[in-house]
Design an enzyme around this catalytic site. Structure first.
Site, short mmCIF file in Angstrom:
data_model
loop_
_atom_site.label_atom_id
_atom_site.label_comp_id
_atom_site.label_asym_id
_atom_site.label_seq_id
_atom_site.Cartn_x
_atom_site.Cartn_y
_atom_site.Cartn_z
N CYS A 120 0.80 -1.22 0.00
CA CYS A 120 0.00 0.00 0.00
C CYS A 120 0.84 1.27 0.00
O CYS A 120 0.29 2.37 -0.07
CB CYS A 120 -0.94 -0.01 1.20
SG CYS A 120 -1.88 -1.53 1.34
N HIS A 122 -2.82 7.94 5.97
CA HIS A 122 -2.98 6.63 5.34
C HIS A 122 -4.33 6.04 5.75
O HIS A 122 -5.11 5.61 4.89
CB HIS A 122 -1.84 5.70 5.76
CG HIS A 122 -1.92 4.34 5.16
ND1 HIS A 122 -1.86 4.14 3.80
CD2 HIS A 122 -2.05 3.11 5.72
CE1 HIS A 122 -1.96 2.83 3.55
NE2 HIS A 122 -2.08 2.20 4.70
N GLU A 173 -1.05 4.69 13.25
CA GLU A 173 -0.77 5.97 12.59
C GLU A 173 -1.07 7.13 13.52
O GLU A 173 -0.32 8.13 13.54
CB GLU A 173 -1.57 6.11 11.30
CG GLU A 173 -1.19 7.38 10.54
CD GLU A 173 -1.83 7.49 9.18
OE1 GLU A 173 -1.38 8.34 8.39
OE2 GLU A 173 -2.78 6.72 8.89
N LYS A 227 -9.77 7.68 2.12
CA LYS A 227 -10.20 6.29 1.92
C LYS A 227 -11.61 6.08 2.47
O LYS A 227 -12.25 5.07 2.13
CB LYS A 227 -9.22 5.34 2.59
CG LYS A 227 -7.85 5.27 1.92
CD LYS A 227 -6.94 4.27 2.62
CE LYS A 227 -5.55 4.26 2.00
NZ LYS A 227 -4.80 5.50 2.26
N HIS A 258 -9.84 1.47 -0.14
CA HIS A 258 -8.38 1.38 -0.13
C HIS A 258 -7.88 0.88 -1.49
O HIS A 258 -8.10 -0.28 -1.85
CB HIS A 258 -7.94 0.44 0.98
CG HIS A 258 -6.48 0.46 1.25
ND1 HIS A 258 -5.57 1.24 0.57
CD2 HIS A 258 -5.72 -0.23 2.16
CE1 HIS A 258 -4.36 1.05 1.02
NE2 HIS A 258 -4.43 0.15 1.99
N PHE A 279 1.68 -3.43 4.01
CA PHE A 279 2.08 -4.74 4.51
C PHE A 279 3.56 -4.98 4.17
O PHE A 279 4.03 -4.62 3.09
CB PHE A 279 1.25 -5.84 3.84
CG PHE A 279 -0.11 -6.05 4.45
CD1 PHE A 279 -0.61 -5.22 5.43
CD2 PHE A 279 -0.91 -7.11 4.02
CE1 PHE A 279 -1.86 -5.42 5.98
CE2 PHE A 279 -2.16 -7.33 4.57
CZ PHE A 279 -2.64 -6.48 5.55
#
Length: 404
Positions: A164, A300, A311, A330, A335, A393
């Site tokens: 991502c 994010h 975050e 998002k 996403h 990830f």
């Protein structure tokens, strides 16, 4: 605090195709208004899956691309080409030598749909029915390659694959290429198209995806206490970066002032605030800015219970008592994985150009764990600097700083 890099890099063109719109202006206007781009999956195979919602494209590639041209492209390649062509036109089609023009298009899964569909063809009908275009369609570097061919870019066609963080890392690499003198103009961004039963089944089994099938519009809820997972989306976003002195007087949306890329070396799926904090602080240092200079953060913020908290801890560490406004788009698009960071950078460029911060949709009860200046409503926001975060990830982290 280090001084800014002597080579200034401007963002002169923007292009996108997303669940909110088929162009960058349409996507941005929908973001400003807090519209929803998540709906029930319209694929026939979705009925038997535990996940039946997604951020699906607002405009199908078949409505934009020539039919014959589209047949040899995977969906992720189609989206990258559409967004790149729009961004290139938006920048005024810079008259740059092809040997000074580079392309960087990130992706998380590449041609996943082609690979899975052609495997089905092989199992069902045998070798002779497999498409001869299979390999160029499934390879992860396909989107960057096709964009480079389309634009005649000969200074390199690069493909960051960092989950991502891919799209933001692509923009960071584009910045480096110009600063290092390897290109004068870089077409940079991200693309993703993996709405397919296997990825959806995998996310369902991992319990990472929202299961609000009966409420698609309310499913993605970054920083809200009711969040229960991300919502998968598809799309592409591309930015044209160029050396600031290349075309004096040309319109630009913003300056790409700094970037940093780090890794957590911690866990394959769980992010860590140490790596994220180093990315944000590194981007600030690269731009020669203090945390207090940032007026807006494009977070994010995927809407996962753990990820948003990580975050939030990162932002608390970096900014301390300073509280910049924070948005999370998002909540509207879902996403977009490898395209997410590039789309956030595109939104940040629009934010600075318009001096407007889009809202966090579905933010009804903010998580009180970390007190942040979250934006349940969009509002005018005069600021000279914004931060973009993208975390993936594998412990991949990329942060960007955009300034006026």
């Amino acid at each position: 605090m280090p001084t800014p890099h002597p080579t200034a890099v401007r963002i002169t063109g923007l292009g996108a195709t997303t669940p909110l719109g088929g162009t960058s202006p349409a996507t941005w206007q929908a973001m400003r208004e807090g519209r929803n781009g998540i709906r029930a999956l319209d694929r026939p195979w979705a009925a038997d899956l535990p996940i039946r919602i997604a951020g699906q494209l607002a405009v199908e590639p078949s409505e934009v691309l020539d039919r014959i041209e589209a047949r040899r492209l995977d969906r992720a390649e189609q989206l990258a080409l559409i967004a790149a062509r729009e961004a290139w036109a938006d920048a005024g089609r810079p008259a740059v030598d092809g040997e000074r023009l580079a392309v960087v298009i990130g992706t998380g899964t590449g041609g996943a749909i082609t690979m899975l569909d052609q495997d089905d063809v092989l199992e069902r009908s045998g070798v002779r029915k497999v498409s001869p275009h299979t390999v160029p369609m499934l390879m992860a570097n396909g989107p960057a390659a096709w964009v480079s061919i389309d634009l005649g870019a000969k200074a390199g066609a690069h493909t960051p694959v960092s989950a991502c963080a891919s799209g933001a890392e692509a923009v960071a690499l584009g910045l480096d290429l110009i600063r290092l003198g390897r290109a004068d103009v870089v077409v940079a961004g991200g693309t993703e198209a993996c709405l397919h039963p296997l990825p959806l089944a995998g996310f369902a089994q991992a319990r990472a995806h929202s299961l609000r099938n009966d409420d698609p519009a309310g499913a993605s809820r970054p920083f809200d206490t009711g969040r229960d997972g991300f919502v998968i989306g598809e799309g592409a976003a591309v930015l044209v970066l160029e050396r600031a002195d290349l075309r004096p007087g040309t319109r630009s949306y913003a300056t790409l002032a700094g970037a940093a890329v780090t890794s957590d070396a911690h866990h394959i799926t769980a992010g860590h605030p140490d790596g994220q904090t180093r990315a944000v602080r590194g981007a600030l240092a690269d731009a020669g800015l203090s945390p207090e200079a940032i007026g807006l953060v494009h977070a994010h913020a995927t809407s996962t219970p753990k990820g948003d908290l990580t975050e939030a801890e990162t932002l608390t560490r970096v900014f301390g008592p300073h509280r910049p406004a924070i948005t999370a788009t998002k909540s509207m698009t879902g996403h977009l994985f490898g395209a997410a960071g590039a789309l956030a950078a595109l939104a940040a460029a629009h934010s600075l150009h318009d001096q407007y911060a889009p809202p966090i949709r579905n933010l009804t009860t903010p998580d009180p764990t970390h007190p942040l200046d979250l934006l349940p409503q969009g509002r005018p926001l005069p600021t000279t600097a914004t931060l973009v975060n993208a975390f993936g990830f594998g412990g991949h982290n990329a942060s960007l700083i955009l300034t006026t």
